[in-house]
Design a protein around this motif. Structure first.
Motif, mmCIF file in Angstrom:
data_model
loop_
_atom_site.group_PDB
_atom_site.id
_atom_site.type_symbol
_atom_site.label_atom_id
_atom_site.label_comp_id
_atom_site.label_asym_id
_atom_site.label_seq_id
_atom_site.Cartn_x
_atom_site.Cartn_y
_atom_site.Cartn_z
ATOM 1 N N GLU A 42 0.839 -1.184 0.000
ATOM 2 C CA GLU A 42 0.000 0.000 0.000
ATOM 3 C C GLU A 42 0.886 1.249 0.000
ATOM 4 O OE1 GLU A 42 -0.567 -2.666 1.675
ATOM 5 O OE2 GLU A 42 -2.622 -3.257 1.177
ATOM 6 N N ASP A 76 2.843 3.519 3.612
ATOM 7 C CA ASP A 76 1.446 3.892 3.848
ATOM 8 C C ASP A 76 1.137 4.239 5.300
ATOM 9 O OD1 ASP A 76 1.637 1.321 4.887
ATOM 10 O OD2 ASP A 76 -0.402 0.791 4.335
ATOM 11 N N HIS A 190 -6.392 -3.843 5.587
ATOM 12 C CA HIS A 190 -4.981 -3.615 5.932
ATOM 13 C C HIS A 190 -4.813 -2.276 6.657
ATOM 14 C CE1 HIS A 190 -0.531 -3.654 4.844
ATOM 15 N NE2 HIS A 190 -0.735 -2.355 4.969
ATOM 16 N N GLU A 191 -5.396 -1.230 6.124
ATOM 17 C CA GLU A 191 -5.230 0.093 6.743
ATOM 18 C C GLU A 191 -5.896 0.139 8.114
ATOM 19 O OE1 GLU A 191 -3.091 1.975 5.562
ATOM 20 O OE2 GLU A 191 -2.898 1.076 3.577
ATOM 21 N N HIS A 194 -3.497 -1.167 10.589
ATOM 22 C CA HIS A 194 -2.584 -0.161 11.130
ATOM 23 C C HIS A 194 -3.278 0.652 12.222
ATOM 24 C CE1 HIS A 194 0.676 -0.896 8.453
ATOM 25 N NE2 HIS A 194 0.093 -0.438 7.355
ATOM 26 N N HIS A 200 3.731 -3.556 9.818
ATOM 27 C CA HIS A 200 3.847 -4.508 8.716
ATOM 28 C C HIS A 200 4.506 -5.795 9.201
ATOM 29 C CE1 HIS A 200 3.542 -0.906 5.858
ATOM 30 N NE2 HIS A 200 2.455 -1.635 5.708
HETATM 31 ZN ZN LIG Z 1 0.602 -0.816 5.369
#
Ligand SMILES: [Zn+2]
Length: 342
Positions: A42, A76, A190-191, A194, A200
Protein backbone atom coordinates in the motif's frame (compact mmCIF):
# COMPACT_ATOMS: atom_id res chain seq x y z
CA UNK A 1 -3.04 -17.39 -2.56
CA UNK A 2 -4.97 -16.66 -5.71
CA UNK A 3 -6.82 -13.47 -6.24
CA UNK A 4 -10.05 -12.89 -7.99
CA UNK A 5 -9.47 -11.57 -11.44
CA UNK A 6 -10.99 -8.23 -10.62
CA UNK A 7 -8.61 -7.79 -7.72
CA UNK A 8 -5.69 -8.85 -9.86
CA UNK A 9 -6.56 -6.45 -12.62
CA UNK A 10 -6.93 -3.71 -10.09
CA UNK A 11 -3.53 -4.31 -8.56
CA UNK A 12 -1.85 -4.32 -11.95
CA UNK A 13 -3.69 -1.17 -12.98
CA UNK A 14 -2.72 0.47 -9.73
CA UNK A 15 0.90 -0.46 -10.10
CA UNK A 16 0.99 1.06 -13.55
CA UNK A 17 -0.75 4.18 -12.35
CA UNK A 18 1.60 4.41 -9.41
CA UNK A 19 4.62 4.23 -11.60
CA UNK A 20 3.43 6.16 -14.62
CA UNK A 21 5.96 8.91 -14.03
CA UNK A 22 8.89 6.55 -13.94
CA UNK A 23 9.59 4.60 -17.09
CA UNK A 24 12.06 2.24 -15.50
CA UNK A 25 9.49 1.13 -12.98
CA UNK A 26 6.76 0.71 -15.59
CA UNK A 27 9.14 -1.60 -17.34
CA UNK A 28 9.52 -3.53 -14.12
CA UNK A 29 5.81 -4.25 -14.07
CA UNK A 30 5.99 -5.89 -17.49
CA UNK A 31 8.83 -8.08 -16.33
CA UNK A 32 6.89 -9.59 -13.48
CA UNK A 33 6.03 -13.19 -14.07
CA UNK A 34 3.80 -13.91 -11.11
CA UNK A 35 0.83 -11.94 -12.28
CA UNK A 36 -1.53 -13.84 -10.04
CA UNK A 37 -0.01 -12.67 -6.81
CA UNK A 38 -0.14 -9.34 -5.07
CA UNK A 39 3.26 -7.77 -5.65
CA UNK A 40 3.03 -4.44 -4.02
CA UNK A 41 2.63 -2.55 -0.84
CA UNK A 42 0.00 0.00 0.00
CA UNK A 43 1.20 3.51 -0.73
CA UNK A 44 0.03 6.79 0.77
CA UNK A 45 0.43 8.42 -2.63
CA UNK A 46 0.49 6.47 -5.83
CA UNK A 47 1.94 9.32 -7.83
CA UNK A 48 3.85 11.50 -5.37
CA UNK A 49 6.99 11.20 -3.33
CA UNK A 50 9.14 13.51 -1.30
CA UNK A 51 12.49 13.96 0.36
CA UNK A 52 13.65 11.54 3.03
CA UNK A 53 14.06 13.34 6.33
CA UNK A 54 15.18 12.39 9.79
CA UNK A 55 13.47 13.11 13.04
CA UNK A 56 12.68 11.57 16.37
CA UNK A 57 9.54 9.58 17.07
CA UNK A 58 8.79 7.78 20.30
CA UNK A 59 12.16 8.84 21.60
CA UNK A 60 14.27 7.35 18.83
CA UNK A 61 15.54 8.44 15.42
CA UNK A 62 13.47 7.73 12.33
CA UNK A 63 13.76 8.30 8.61
CA UNK A 64 10.52 9.24 6.91
CA UNK A 65 9.33 10.61 3.61
CA UNK A 66 7.98 14.14 3.62
CA UNK A 67 5.25 14.23 1.00
CA UNK A 68 3.94 17.77 0.83
CA UNK A 69 4.27 18.16 4.56
CA UNK A 70 2.84 14.79 5.46
CA UNK A 71 5.18 12.38 7.19
CA UNK A 72 5.02 8.91 5.63
CA UNK A 73 6.97 5.78 6.35
CA UNK A 74 6.87 2.23 5.10
CA UNK A 75 4.83 3.55 2.22
CA UNK A 76 1.45 3.89 3.85
CA UNK A 77 1.93 4.77 7.51
CA UNK A 78 1.24 8.34 8.52
CA UNK A 79 3.15 9.77 11.46
CA UNK A 80 1.23 12.54 13.19
CA UNK A 81 3.28 15.71 12.96
CA UNK A 82 2.89 16.54 16.62
CA UNK A 83 4.53 13.22 17.49
CA UNK A 84 7.63 13.98 15.42
CA UNK A 85 10.40 15.76 17.24
CA UNK A 86 13.62 17.27 15.98
CA UNK A 87 15.61 15.60 18.73
CA UNK A 88 15.32 12.48 20.81
CA UNK A 89 13.05 12.37 23.79
CA UNK A 90 13.55 10.19 26.82
CA UNK A 91 12.11 6.71 26.85
CA UNK A 92 12.16 6.47 30.63
CA UNK A 93 11.50 9.48 32.78
CA UNK A 94 12.93 10.36 36.15
CA UNK A 95 10.43 11.42 38.77
CA UNK A 96 9.54 15.02 38.06
CA UNK A 97 10.10 14.80 34.31
CA UNK A 98 7.35 15.98 32.02
CA UNK A 99 5.30 12.94 30.91
CA UNK A 100 4.39 14.80 27.74
CA UNK A 101 7.86 13.87 26.55
CA UNK A 102 6.67 10.33 25.92
CA UNK A 103 3.71 9.52 23.75
CA UNK A 104 3.43 6.28 21.92
CA UNK A 105 1.45 4.22 19.51
CA UNK A 106 2.02 0.68 18.41
CA UNK A 107 1.08 -2.87 19.04
CA UNK A 108 1.50 -2.39 22.75
CA UNK A 109 0.42 1.22 22.98
CA UNK A 110 -2.26 3.23 21.27
CA UNK A 111 -4.92 0.59 21.65
CA UNK A 112 -8.55 1.48 21.39
CA UNK A 113 -10.18 1.29 24.84
CA UNK A 114 -12.95 -1.22 25.48
CA UNK A 115 -12.34 -2.89 22.12
CA UNK A 116 -14.31 -0.06 20.55
CA UNK A 117 -13.24 1.92 17.51
CA UNK A 118 -15.25 4.99 16.59
CA UNK A 119 -15.32 6.00 12.97
CA UNK A 120 -16.86 8.33 10.44
CA UNK A 121 -16.96 8.09 6.66
CA UNK A 122 -16.54 11.25 4.59
CA UNK A 123 -19.69 11.82 2.58
CA UNK A 124 -17.64 12.31 -0.57
CA UNK A 125 -15.76 9.00 -0.27
CA UNK A 126 -16.57 6.87 -3.33
CA UNK A 127 -17.56 3.23 -2.96
CA UNK A 128 -18.20 3.32 0.77
CA UNK A 129 -19.01 -0.37 0.81
CA UNK A 130 -15.21 -0.90 0.83
CA UNK A 131 -15.24 0.55 4.32
CA UNK A 132 -18.39 -1.13 5.57
CA UNK A 133 -17.29 -4.49 4.16
CA UNK A 134 -13.83 -4.13 5.73
CA UNK A 135 -15.41 -3.23 9.07
CA UNK A 136 -17.77 -6.19 8.80
CA UNK A 137 -14.76 -8.44 8.23
CA UNK A 138 -13.03 -7.08 11.33
CA UNK A 139 -16.16 -7.37 13.44
CA UNK A 140 -16.98 -10.92 12.41
CA UNK A 141 -13.44 -12.16 13.11
CA UNK A 142 -12.20 -10.16 16.11
CA UNK A 143 -13.41 -8.77 19.42
CA UNK A 144 -13.26 -5.24 18.06
CA UNK A 145 -16.45 -3.27 17.54
CA UNK A 146 -16.71 -0.34 15.17
CA UNK A 147 -19.25 2.29 16.14
CA UNK A 148 -20.33 5.22 13.99
CA UNK A 149 -19.13 8.32 15.79
CA UNK A 150 -21.54 10.79 17.30
CA UNK A 151 -19.41 13.17 19.39
CA UNK A 152 -16.46 11.01 20.48
CA UNK A 153 -13.15 12.82 20.22
CA UNK A 154 -10.96 9.84 19.20
CA UNK A 155 -12.03 8.38 15.88
CA UNK A 156 -11.00 7.17 12.45
CA UNK A 157 -12.07 9.33 9.54
CA UNK A 158 -12.25 7.48 6.21
CA UNK A 159 -11.70 9.99 3.44
CA UNK A 160 -10.55 10.16 -0.19
CA UNK A 161 -6.77 10.32 -0.66
CA UNK A 162 -3.94 9.93 -3.11
CA UNK A 163 -3.30 6.34 -2.05
CA UNK A 164 -4.06 4.02 0.86
CA UNK A 165 -2.68 5.14 4.22
CA UNK A 166 -3.23 5.19 7.96
CA UNK A 167 -1.50 5.91 11.25
CA UNK A 168 -0.55 3.07 13.60
CA UNK A 169 -2.70 2.64 16.70
CA UNK A 170 -5.09 5.10 18.27
CA UNK A 171 -3.41 8.47 17.98
CA UNK A 172 -5.89 10.66 19.82
CA UNK A 173 -8.30 13.01 18.10
CA UNK A 174 -9.32 12.49 14.52
CA UNK A 175 -7.04 10.19 12.56
CA UNK A 176 -7.48 9.67 8.86
CA UNK A 177 -7.53 6.54 6.78
CA UNK A 178 -7.03 7.81 3.25
CA UNK A 179 -8.44 5.74 0.42
CA UNK A 180 -7.85 6.44 -3.26
CA UNK A 181 -10.45 4.99 -5.59
CA UNK A 182 -8.06 2.12 -6.32
CA UNK A 183 -7.86 0.97 -2.69
CA UNK A 184 -9.83 -2.26 -2.36
CA UNK A 185 -11.78 -3.72 0.55
CA UNK A 186 -8.66 -5.80 1.28
CA UNK A 187 -6.46 -2.70 1.30
CA UNK A 188 -8.98 -1.12 3.67
CA UNK A 189 -8.77 -4.14 6.01
CA UNK A 190 -4.98 -3.61 5.93
CA UNK A 191 -5.23 0.09 6.74
CA UNK A 192 -7.66 -0.59 9.60
CA UNK A 193 -5.02 -3.06 10.82
CA UNK A 194 -2.58 -0.16 11.13
CA UNK A 195 -5.18 2.00 12.86
CA UNK A 196 -5.80 -0.62 15.56
CA UNK A 197 -2.06 -1.04 16.14
CA UNK A 198 -0.50 -3.42 13.61
CA UNK A 199 2.84 -2.80 11.95
CA UNK A 200 3.85 -4.51 8.72
CA UNK A 201 4.57 -8.20 9.10
CA UNK A 202 8.01 -8.02 7.50
CA UNK A 203 9.13 -5.49 10.09
CA UNK A 204 8.96 -8.13 12.82
CA UNK A 205 12.00 -8.06 15.04
CA UNK A 206 12.91 -11.63 14.02
CA UNK A 207 12.11 -11.34 10.32
CA UNK A 208 15.71 -11.96 9.25
CA UNK A 209 15.21 -15.57 10.31
CA UNK A 210 12.55 -15.93 7.62
CA UNK A 211 13.31 -13.49 4.83
CA UNK A 212 16.23 -11.89 3.02
CA UNK A 213 15.87 -8.22 2.23
CA UNK A 214 17.57 -7.63 -1.12
CA UNK A 215 18.72 -4.05 -0.65
CA UNK A 216 20.35 -4.03 -4.11
CA UNK A 217 16.89 -4.24 -5.67
CA UNK A 218 15.23 -1.51 -3.61
CA UNK A 219 14.56 1.88 -5.16
CA UNK A 220 17.09 4.48 -4.08
CA UNK A 221 15.93 6.29 -1.00
CA UNK A 222 13.32 3.67 -0.06
CA UNK A 223 15.62 1.44 1.96
CA UNK A 224 14.30 2.82 5.26
CA UNK A 225 10.99 1.09 4.52
CA UNK A 226 12.64 -2.26 5.15
CA UNK A 227 13.90 -1.83 8.67
CA UNK A 228 12.38 -3.80 11.50
CA UNK A 229 10.34 -1.68 13.82
CA UNK A 230 12.91 -2.28 16.54
CA UNK A 231 15.68 -1.02 14.23
CA UNK A 232 13.59 2.08 13.80
CA UNK A 233 12.99 2.27 17.53
CA UNK A 234 9.28 1.63 17.34
CA UNK A 235 7.46 -0.41 19.91
CA UNK A 236 5.92 -3.75 19.13
CA UNK A 237 5.37 -7.24 20.40
CA UNK A 238 5.29 -10.44 18.43
CA UNK A 239 2.18 -12.41 19.25
CA UNK A 240 2.91 -15.33 16.97
CA UNK A 241 6.01 -17.49 16.91
CA UNK A 242 6.89 -17.18 13.22
CA UNK A 243 6.62 -14.68 10.42
CA UNK A 244 3.32 -15.14 8.60
CA UNK A 245 3.69 -14.84 4.84
CA UNK A 246 -0.11 -14.95 4.62
CA UNK A 247 -0.61 -11.94 6.89
CA UNK A 248 -2.68 -9.16 5.38
CA UNK A 249 0.05 -6.89 6.81
CA UNK A 250 2.87 -8.53 4.80
CA UNK A 251 4.59 -6.65 1.97
CA UNK A 252 4.65 -8.26 -1.43
CA UNK A 253 7.96 -9.74 -2.68
CA UNK A 254 8.50 -6.91 -5.18
CA UNK A 255 7.56 -3.99 -2.98
CA UNK A 256 9.63 -0.89 -3.78
CA UNK A 257 11.63 -2.82 -6.40
CA UNK A 258 13.65 -0.71 -8.80
CA UNK A 259 14.43 -3.43 -11.31
CA UNK A 260 11.70 -6.06 -11.23
CA UNK A 261 13.80 -8.27 -9.03
CA UNK A 262 12.39 -9.21 -5.64
CA UNK A 263 13.12 -7.01 -2.67
CA UNK A 264 11.99 -9.71 -0.25
CA UNK A 265 12.63 -13.42 -0.68
CA UNK A 266 12.27 -16.35 1.62
CA UNK A 267 15.42 -17.41 3.39
CA UNK A 268 15.90 -20.27 0.89
CA UNK A 269 15.74 -17.81 -2.00
CA UNK A 270 12.26 -18.72 -3.14
CA UNK A 271 9.37 -16.32 -3.51
CA UNK A 272 6.02 -16.23 -1.78
CA UNK A 273 2.52 -14.94 -2.25
CA UNK A 274 0.78 -12.37 -0.14
CA UNK A 275 -2.90 -11.74 0.08
CA UNK A 276 -5.23 -8.83 0.55
CA UNK A 277 -8.54 -10.60 1.04
CA UNK A 278 -8.84 -11.28 4.77
CA UNK A 279 -7.03 -11.34 8.08
CA UNK A 280 -5.00 -14.56 8.31
CA UNK A 281 -5.32 -17.02 11.17
CA UNK A 282 -2.04 -15.71 12.61
CA UNK A 283 -3.29 -12.13 12.24
CA UNK A 284 -6.36 -13.13 14.23
CA UNK A 285 -4.22 -14.86 16.85
CA UNK A 286 -2.25 -11.68 17.45
CA UNK A 287 -5.26 -9.40 17.39
CA UNK A 288 -7.03 -11.62 19.92
CA UNK A 289 -4.14 -10.98 22.31
CA UNK A 290 -4.16 -7.25 21.64
CA UNK A 291 -7.90 -7.03 22.02
CA UNK A 292 -8.99 -9.97 24.18
CA UNK A 293 -12.58 -10.83 24.79
CA UNK A 294 -13.99 -8.39 27.32
CA UNK A 295 -11.25 -5.87 26.67
CA UNK A 296 -9.10 -7.00 29.59
CA UNK A 297 -5.56 -5.81 29.99
CA UNK A 298 -3.03 -8.34 28.71
CA UNK A 299 -1.55 -10.73 31.23
CA UNK A 300 2.21 -10.40 31.52
CA UNK A 301 4.21 -13.53 32.21
CA UNK A 302 7.25 -13.41 34.46
CA UNK A 303 10.50 -14.27 32.71
CA UNK A 304 9.50 -12.76 29.37
CA UNK A 305 10.40 -9.63 27.45
CA UNK A 306 7.71 -7.23 26.30
CA UNK A 307 7.73 -3.94 24.49
CA UNK A 308 5.33 -1.59 26.16
CA UNK A 309 4.89 1.99 25.03
CA UNK A 310 8.15 1.95 23.14
CA UNK A 311 10.30 0.36 25.82
CA UNK A 312 11.76 -3.14 25.75
CA UNK A 313 11.21 -4.35 29.30
CA UNK A 314 11.61 -7.58 31.20
CA UNK A 315 8.95 -8.98 33.51
CA UNK A 316 10.31 -10.51 36.69
CA UNK A 317 8.59 -11.09 40.04
CA UNK A 318 5.61 -9.14 38.71
CA UNK A 319 7.80 -6.07 38.25
CA UNK A 320 9.33 -4.44 35.19
CA UNK A 321 13.06 -4.05 34.52
CA UNK A 322 14.85 -2.10 31.83
CA UNK A 323 18.46 -2.62 30.74
CA UNK A 324 20.94 -0.09 29.44
CA UNK A 325 24.65 -0.62 29.08
CA UNK A 326 25.36 2.40 31.24
CA UNK A 327 22.94 1.63 34.06
CA UNK A 328 22.51 -2.13 33.85
CA UNK A 329 19.13 -3.40 34.99
CA UNK A 330 16.87 -0.89 36.68
CA UNK A 331 13.32 -1.33 37.82
CA UNK A 332 10.82 0.81 35.95
CA UNK A 333 7.14 1.45 36.49
CA UNK A 334 4.47 2.39 34.01
CA UNK A 335 1.95 4.99 35.00
CA UNK A 336 -0.25 7.47 33.19
CA UNK A 337 1.08 6.44 29.81
CA UNK A 338 4.79 6.86 30.55
CA UNK A 339 7.68 4.88 31.97
CA UNK A 340 9.49 6.04 35.10
CA UNK A 341 12.47 4.70 36.97
CA UNK A 342 11.19 3.16 40.19
ZN1 LIG B 1 0.60 -0.82 5.37
Amino acid sequence: MKFKNSALMLSVALATFACSKDDSVVEQETLQTEKETFQGAERAYFDQSGPIQKGSYLGLPISYENVNGEYIFEGDIIIPQDMMHSKDTKLVLENGDDPELVKSVGRTGGRWPNNTVYYQIASNLPNQSRVTNAIASWESNTNLRFVARTNQSNYIYFQPGGGCSSSVGMVGGRQNINLASGCSTGNTIHEIGHAVGLWHEQSRVDRDQYVTINFNNIQAGKEHNFQTYVQRGRDGDEYTSTLDFGSIMMYGPNSFSKNGQPTITKKDGSSYSVQRTALSSDDLQGIAQMYPNGGDEPTYVNGQYYTVNGLRVYRYNDKWYYYTSSNGWREVVYRNGAWYYA
